[in-house]
Design an enzyme around this catalytic site. Structure first.
Site, PDB file in Angstrom:
ATOM      1  N   HIS A 124      22.022   3.193  -7.492  1.00  0.00           N
ATOM      2  CA  HIS A 124      22.596   1.911  -7.937  1.00  0.00           C
ATOM      3  C   HIS A 124      22.001   1.434  -9.273  1.00  0.00           C
ATOM      4  O   HIS A 124      22.541   0.523  -9.895  1.00  0.00           O
ATOM      5  CB  HIS A 124      22.374   0.816  -6.895  1.00  0.00           C
ATOM      6  N   ASP A 161      26.219   9.151   0.028  1.00  0.00           N
ATOM      7  CA  ASP A 161      25.679   7.886   0.544  1.00  0.00           C
ATOM      8  C   ASP A 161      26.869   6.962   0.813  1.00  0.00           C
ATOM      9  O   ASP A 161      27.882   7.045   0.121  1.00  0.00           O
ATOM     10  CB  ASP A 161      24.742   7.279  -0.513  1.00  0.00           C
ATOM     11  N   HIS A 163      27.319   3.986   0.205  1.00  0.00           N
ATOM     12  CA  HIS A 163      27.597   3.046  -0.893  1.00  0.00           C
ATOM     13  C   HIS A 163      27.978   3.813  -2.157  1.00  0.00           C
ATOM     14  O   HIS A 163      27.478   4.915  -2.393  1.00  0.00           O
ATOM     15  CB  HIS A 163      26.352   2.201  -1.173  1.00  0.00           C
ATOM     16  N   ASP A 248      23.274   6.666   5.563  1.00  0.00           N
ATOM     17  CA  ASP A 248      23.810   5.376   6.009  1.00  0.00           C
ATOM     18  C   ASP A 248      25.290   5.429   6.387  1.00  0.00           C
ATOM     19  O   ASP A 248      25.886   4.410   6.708  1.00  0.00           O
ATOM     20  CB  ASP A 248      23.514   4.250   4.990  1.00  0.00           C
TER      21      ASP A 248
END
Ligand SMILES: [Zn+2]
Length: 344
Positions: A124, A161, A163, A248
């Site tokens: 991120h 991931d 996200h 996740d």
């Protein structure tokens, strides 16, 4: 070929206090690898700190200095989700340097493939901002490093991931030498990653976003891997594959709403390993991003190592999902992405 892992106790010193991204995540992975006897099958790659020059391949000088300053002041919050302790700057240098070392070990033939077990995570972080538990963008830095040091023309980054890796996408949006493919829950944090984001003018088609509705499990992910990621990778024909691996998307994860099992992680890792073997001499580096159920995290990392080692049989101590969320229909989404990216 030997399979390497990057780890060092320094990664435990990034102290986030009451937080989901904690040192216990790495402790859970390492103790599971020890208890299952898997660690003895792996080759340790010792990390080193990345230099400021290496960080500057992705990050602005001013931002790097800011992170160092906050650490010097005793730590603090860089964004609403991202906190630093006094040691966090040094640890973050080792996280970026750890992925660089994994790339070097694979490119120099010390090991066939590797998994960097590092924190803080990175995908991120943008050139000038910490975000979503990430300080420096480890995988983007290692990718830029590999392009320069080994004079590569094509590197593929697969980010599964849950996200979207907004920072990694931004780092290579205009760079035709790097293909970025992301599967992620959508709409969801951080908000980026729609199918229309396909790369800048000079790099059109080298960003492939696969924004998935909540409730996708092993079947949906495997369809996406087989129908989009495999043909896209073959078309791009990378010389090295890097993976932003989060756990996740596991059905137990407290932050997200996907239904993937550890068995599913093993199958995804198997497809990626197959691509590396077919396209780039097996050169493959995984790096750790998110994953907040410690048992699922440890078991999914072990499953990945088992696949890299060629061990048969994937242990799935948590089993398949009891289905917290309704199964999603992604046929139309897959068709749309295949059309946008002209995948056969
Ligand atoms: Zn994540």
């Amino acid at each position: 070929m030997a399979v390497g892992y990057v780890y060092d106790p320094i990664y435990l010193k990034h102290d986030t206090g009451q937080h989901v991204e904690v040192a216990a995540r790495l402790e859970a992975i390492v103790s599971h690898l020890e208890q299952t006897g898997l660690k003895s099958q792996l080759t340790l790659i010792e990390p080193r700190p990345a230099s400021v020059e290496e960080l500057s391949l992705v990050h602005q000088k001013q931002y790097i200095e800011q992170v160092q300053e906050v650490a010097g002041r005793g730590g603090g919050w860089l964004d609403p989700d991202t906190v630093m302790s006094p040691e966090s700057y040094d640890v973050a240098l080792y996280a970026a340097g750890g992925v660089i070392r994994a790339v070097e070990a694979v490119m120099d033939g010390e090991v066939g493939s590797a998994f960097a077990l590092v924190r803080p995570p990175g995908h991120h972080a943008t050139s000038q901002q910490a975000k979503g538990f990430c300080l420096f963008n480890n995988i983007a830095i290692a990718t830029q490093y590999a392009l320069a040091k080994y004079n590569l023309e094509r590197i593929l980054i697969i980010d599964f991931d849950v996200h979207h890796g907004n920072g990694t996408q931004a780092a290579f949006y205009d760079n035709p030498r790097v293909m970025y493919i992301s599967t992620h829950e959508y709409p969801f944090y951080p908000g980026t990653g729609s199918i229309e984001e396909t790369g800048g003018r000079a790099a059109e088609g080298t960003t492939i976003n696969i924004p998935l509705p909540a409730g996708c499990g092993d079947d949906e992910y495997l369809k996406v891997f087989e129908q989009i990621i495999v043909p896209a990778a073959r078309q791009f024909n990378p010389q090295l594959i890097l993976v932003s691996a989060g756990s996740d998307l596991h059905w137990t994860d407290p932050l997200a709403m996907m239904e993937v099992s550890v068995t599913g992680f093993g199958k995804m890792a198997g497809i990626i390993k197959g691509l590396a073997d077919e396209l780039c001499g097996g050169r493959l580096v995984f790096t750790l991003e998110g994953g907040y159920n410690l048992n699922a995290l440890a078991a999914s990392v072990k499953a990945t190592f088992d696949i890299l080692l060629g061990n048969t049989g994937i242990d799935d101590p948590l089993g398949g999902s009891p289905r917290r969320f309704e199964a999603a229909n992604i046929e139309r989404l897959i068709r749309a992405i295949k059309e946008i990216h002209r995948l056969l």
